[in-house]
Enzyme design. Structure first.
Site, PDB file in Angstrom:
ATOM      1  N   ASP A 410       3.634 -38.613 -46.375  1.00 33.58           N
ATOM      2  CA  ASP A 410       3.354 -37.270 -46.177  1.00 33.58           C
ATOM      3  C   ASP A 410       3.483 -37.073 -44.775  1.00 33.58           C
ATOM      4  O   ASP A 410       3.076 -38.029 -43.735  1.00 33.58           O
ATOM      5  CB  ASP A 410       1.979 -36.738 -46.700  1.00 33.58           C
ATOM      6  CG  ASP A 410       1.649 -35.323 -46.115  1.00 33.58           C
ATOM      7  OD1 ASP A 410       2.357 -34.368 -46.617  1.00 33.58           O
ATOM      8  OD2 ASP A 410       0.819 -35.126 -45.300  1.00 33.58           O
ATOM      9  N   GLU A 463       8.873 -37.698 -46.492  1.00 35.39           N
ATOM     10  CA  GLU A 463       8.753 -36.009 -46.138  1.00 35.39           C
ATOM     11  C   GLU A 463       8.854 -35.969 -44.684  1.00 35.39           C
ATOM     12  O   GLU A 463       8.268 -35.976 -43.887  1.00 35.39           O
ATOM     13  CB  GLU A 463       7.365 -35.561 -46.449  1.00 35.39           C
ATOM     14  CG  GLU A 463       7.481 -34.065 -46.436  1.00 35.39           C
ATOM     15  CD  GLU A 463       6.162 -33.301 -46.165  1.00 35.39           C
ATOM     16  OE1 GLU A 463       6.101 -32.258 -46.367  1.00 35.39           O
ATOM     17  OE2 GLU A 463       5.117 -33.908 -45.645  1.00 35.39           O
TER      18      GLU A 463
END
Length: 735
Positions: A410, A463
């Site tokens: 993330d 990401e």
């Protein structure tokens, strides 16, 4: 059994006083058994006891005398060797209770372990820190207990408190293992299932209570204790893991279903999900599930992205072995598991990692590097080798202990740039004066390089929303070493295009074609994730204009376009049946929509697409290679139509598998629509999204003869009927 005379006197009372005050950092120097010129001395802390004796392994019993405040001691001059022993303690019940003594045991960590940890190179950190059930043989029989080890380098004293000592902050001081900063204690008699925390005396003298950073199980928030855990799980996924190791997932099929476990269907445990979620995903044909963070987090609306316990699957849905069972069942049914991982920031809860030993430890002390202004959370101090080790080992932990097939990392962009979400003056340049976070680069390279080396067949996914070069390049070539990168540019452009009225889409045609300018610069995943269907953004269905029927048709056409586009694909739960309302973590998906034919047919299309996708390697084999893609017509803006070919390996002119894709995002049917094809003979329609409208005819199965006429720079041409807001897939007859 022989009782010997003892003396009950301590020399230097300083350690005793420090112990009583809870500030003794070397309790083993004072408590336990010690051999000296005067014989064997045994000292124990047993408050409120009426008598304390020590039974040695040779049958000798030593009477201990009470010194003060529950401290008992005795020296036997005639005992000249150290030995195993047990304490015989009597309270008001008048019965002697046999107990073992934590302070007779040597450290459970070796010098090499500590050295590797302090250098940031202990890849199995979870095996030495945290709590572990241990068993030892000895002259007086097997000893079972739990070892505790925690890193708190600036603490003056650390006590482990829990169910085993009535949460008393004096009973069990831990031993400092020197410059390592690690504190350790083995407590015989402690068992799995007991709750515990650490009471840490900071340099200023105040005591802070924290959960264990390395806990493998915790209480459910708002409770804060760690739980001693011992896994007894027997895996049954050897076949899956053997197959995984033999494959290259970057050139294989990957259609991922992103899931928030708490709201997919509320109230289900890991064990229940192992039936319902597994059966659902298997029926739909997805190759992978991608789970929003399962690491323990106290705040449900954070979706798991504000982590407090990186080594503990959340206890909301069951035990760690229950989670292992879910992963195992997914593997047994041919489904890979990708876990969301959050090394970029962590929760601020004062009982967790924050200011762990009284001052910033896991977080960087300077808020310009240690505070995330956008998310209101702490940022790891990646310059500390021990903190970097904590994160690298954590990534490996999920591969090793839970057989994960991938990690989706993330917020990579927030890690890579020192000025991310900061104004001038709010960040510190790197040693070269730049904005790149060199320590974060080192961490990500180490995680990726180590994981790919140790666990063949896994994937790591970034990401990453910027143009950072080499996200999926190997670390040997200076890249970050990820297997895939989320294609955020494609996602933003595609959703912006869908938001246009069909009559105006011709003016935004390049929004859909631009992604092919860079489609092979990285290994991409095409993500329609949870972030795109929350916070007022609306569901995927509601992102397009028009009537409900038109929105459903646009969604069906878009999903087929996405599946055929270069790159792996990921959609968030609910998109597969056209969830109407945007996602909310506090309630289940609107499963009742599947009772409506229009929504059930979207579900059926996704199922069919996944089957076709798996069966046709031209849809995935060259996702990362321009040899797998060829525009037929990228410029037909006036018709809002896109046509292209997808190839697999082989000779393009003869045996390479090929598929023609035509997508019409206008509201008008194109009949006929002429496209070029590379082969003669018949071309069979294998998917027609217009046919998934209830009671609508489908052209699936129709064979269209190719004419010997050059078109779209191809030697042959076919005339295809492409209804408004639809996508058609075709392959050569017999393929």
């Amino acid at each position: 059994m022989k009782t010997v005379r003892t003396t009950a006197q301590l020399g230097d009372l300083g350690p005793l006083q420090a112990f009583i005050e809870g500030r003794n950092g070397q309790p083993h120097d004072f408590l336990g058994h010690h051999l000296g010129p005067g014989g064997l001395t045994i000292t124990a802390y047993r408050p409120l006891a009426k008598s304390v004796r020590a039974r040695l392994s040779n049958g000798v019993v030593m009477d201990l005398g009470h010194v003060r405040d529950g401290v008992w001691t005795g020296t036997a001059p005639e005992v000249t060797t150290t030995t195993d022993y047990r304490l015989l303690v009597a309270w008001d019940d008048g019965v002697e209770h046999e107990q073992d003594d934590p302070y007779r045991f040597a450290p459970t960590l070796g010098e090499l372990d500590l050295h590797l940890f302090n250098e940031g190179r202990h890849e199995r950190l979870w095996t030495i820190l945290g709590s572990h059930v241990r068993r030892y043989d000895g002259p007086l029989g097997e000893v079972q207990g739990v070892s505790f080890a925690v890193w708190a380098p600036r603490a003056k004293a650390v006590h482990v408190i829990g169910d085993f000592n009535g949460w008393d902050r004096i009973s069990h001081p831990m031993r400092s293992l020197g410059q390592s900063g690690v504190w350790e204690l083995f407590i015989p008699g402690a068992v799995a299932g007991m709750n515990y925390q650490y009471a840490i005396r900071a340099k200023k003298g105040n005591v802070v209570v924290h959960t264990d950073p390395m806990a493998q199980r915790t209480e459910v928030a708002p409770k804060q204790a760690a739980i001693v855990y011992e896994s007894g799980y027997q895996w049954s996924d050897d076949e899956w893991r053997t197959h995984r190791a033999a494959e290259n997932p970057h050139n294989g099929p990957m259609s991922a279903y992103e899931v928030h476990l708490g709201s997919w269907r509320q109230g289900l445990s890991y064990v229940e999900l192992a039936e319902h979620l597994v059966n659902y995903v298997k029926d739909l044909g997805f190759t992978h599930v991608e789970l929003l963070p399962v690491m323990e987090h106290p705040f449900v609306p954070s979706w798991g992205y504000h982590v407090t316990n990186y080594y503990a699957p959340t206890s909301r849905f069951g035990t760690p072995d229950d989670f292992r069972y879910l992963v195992d069942r997914l593997h047994q049914n041919g489904i890979g598991v990708i876990l969301d991982w959050v090394p970029g920031h962590f929760a601020t809860d004062e009982w967790a990692l924050a200011r762990f030993d009284g001052k910033p430890l896991y977080e960087h002390p300077d808020p310009r590097k240690g505070w995330h202004p956008e998310w209101g959370s702490f940022i790891f101090d990646l310059g500390r080798p021990e903190v970097r080790n904590f994160l690298v080992a954590n990534a490996l932990y999920w591969f090793e202990e839970f057989h994960a097939d991938g990690l989706r990392v993330d917020g990579v962009a927030s890690m890579l740039y020192l000025d991310y979400s900061r104004q001038p003056g709010e960040w510190i340049p790197n040693s070269y004066g730049g904005r790149e976070n060199l320590e974060a680069v080192q961490l990500l390279q180490e995680v990726n390089g180590t994981a790919y080396r140790q666990y063949p067949g896994i994937v790591t996914v970034a990401e990453e929303s910027t143009s950072w070069s080499g996200v999926t390049a190997t670390t040997e070539k200076g890249g970050l070493g990820f297997g895939f990168k989320w294609n955020m540019g494609w996602m933003n452009d595609a959703l912006r295009y869908l938001g246009q009225d069909p009559i105006f889409r011709q003016y935004h045609h390049s929004s859909m074609t631009f992604a092919l300018m860079y489609a092979f610069s990285e290994n991409f995943v095409l993500p329609i994730s949870h972030d795109e269907v929350v916070h007022g953004k609306g569901s995927l269905l509601r992102k397009s204009r028009g009537t409900r029927d038109e929105q459903l048709a646009t969604l069906r056409a878009f999903l087929a376009y996405m599946w055929a586009h270069p790159g792996k694909q990921l959609i968030f739960m609910g998109c597969e049946f056209a969830q109407e309302s945007e996602w909310a973590e506090g309630r289940s998906l609107d499963w009742w929509l599947l009772d409506q034919p229009a929504h059930y047919r979207v579900h059926a299309q996704v199922k069919d697409m996944n089957q076709i996708y798996r069966d046709h390697r031209q849809m995935w084999e060259y996702d990362n290679d321009p040899a797998g893609f060829r525009w037929l017509n990228a410029d037909d803006a006036s018709h809002n139509t896109f046509a292209f070919l997808r190839y697999g390996s082989g000779d393009r002119g003869s045996d390479a598998p090929v598929m023609a894709v035509v997508t019409n995002f206008s509201g008008m049917t194109h009949e006929p629509y002429r496209v070029g094809v590379p082969r003669p003979g018949g071309w069979r329609v294998i998917l027609d999204t217009a046919g998934y409208r209830p009671d609508s005819p489908s052209s699936a199965g129709v064979v269209i003869p190719a004419e010997s006429q050059s078109w779209d720079n191809q030697p042959y041409a076919i005339n295809v009927t492409v209804p408004g807001l639809s996508t058609v897939w075709l392959v050569p007859e017999g393929a």
